[in-house]
Design an enzyme around this catalytic site. Sequence first.
Site: not given
Length: 487
Positions: A27, A72, A172-173, A244, A292, A349
């Site tokens: 990213e 993001n 994304n999200e 996460y 992710e 990442q």
Amino acid sequence: MAVAQLTLDPAFTIAPVDRRLFGSFVEHMGRCVYTGIFEPGHPSADADGLRGDVLDLVRELGVTTVRYPGGNFVSGYRWEDGVGPRGDRPRRLDLAWRALESNAFGLNEFMRWSSLAGVEPMMAVNLGTRGIEAAAELVEYCNLAEGTAASDLRRKHGVAQPHDVRLWCLGNEMDGPWQIGSLTADEYGRLAARAGHAMRRVDPSIELVACGSSNSDMPTFAAWEATVLEHAYDQVDYISLHTYYDPEKHDEASFRASAVDLDGFIDNVVATADHVRARLRRQKRIKLSLDEWNVWYQSRFTEPEDRAIEELPALIEDDYNGTDAVVVGNLLISMLRHADRVTVGAQAQLVNVIAPIRTRAGGEAWRQTIFHPFAHTARLARGTVLRPALTSPDMTTGRFGAVPSVDAVATHDEESGALTVFLVNRGAEPVPLTVDLRAFPRHRLREHLTLSAEKPELTSLAVSDGDEILLPPVSWHALCLTPEESQ
């Protein structure tokens, strides 16, 4: 001392190992791109500014797919800013991370880097501030050979052959209030279906990933997935999961048992997707894209609005220890255990930002502890995933109650005969393990790879003929076995 016992049988299969499980994520955030994979003038950089030392480590890591450019970041990104002559590219304010984006590295640089790294690109489109038209034109730019405005623009930019990108993320999200242009489930579901329809009109062969919940703690979790799939089931192939695990959020034993949470998260998303399948009376099953995931000391994170605007902010450059590596190894075990439905993965990442690889600007690149379980699982997990029969002593956690100390999965490559057992002892006490190989009578242990909280460096232990293996506290292991005639 309580003993764990593991029994393997080639009939107890789950699914083939999909190589896309071993993906990663790049990213435009912090130093992942700039001074990470891309640093013109670095001693190892090529003529395009791509760091050779990082490329070497990426190949060693065994990454198979890489998701790009966010995250993001993608929800405010104009893909056109990162193509064409570098001197003509605009500098933009990235609203996601409040950083200045030079656009010196963009789509075609990423595709060349992917080719050199030997990875499959996984592109995300902006459904935050943009939408259907920009997404379809990006597919056209990437995948059509020539004869249209976007494909001819790519050729004008010096790229004659199409990039042929197969995997596409529809935003994304989009459930997250932190996301630029976040939407309700109904709004996003309708947009994802319309964007996916247009993108498939450009290239019917692409595979599409719809945004699932940003994490399982979201107040709309499961309802979000159900609503989105009600709208977009026919257009998409995957629903995403993001998760996460923060070592400082719960008690240490609960952190060591993080894979228990991932197991439940996956099972709940599968159940939700299959419920929608039944309601809609469809034949296809939606696969899961865990695009992710990682250990992240998130409680230390400073929110973007609390920082000044910078060009290269050093964001979440976490230093990992041996316990973190064991947890990463256990999360990979969970992914393999669900290989029948989880077929795409992306550890977030790749470089510098909560990453297995770290760099210094102008200096060296190195492996973090979490590099090792990922690299060796990616290398050794071949063929078909097997479900072991496992008995284990329990450990006590504050979050999950009593859970097994030992967790394991195995893979069997019928062509070569290779059998690999991936296992962890996530408890604070050593556990003796016996492995029952009566269904594999000719197999013998060839190599035993391990690391632990106490000894976080990867070690290859001497192999003995004993029937019992002592698993140290908080340790990850890969047991590599082959038939006698192939040794």
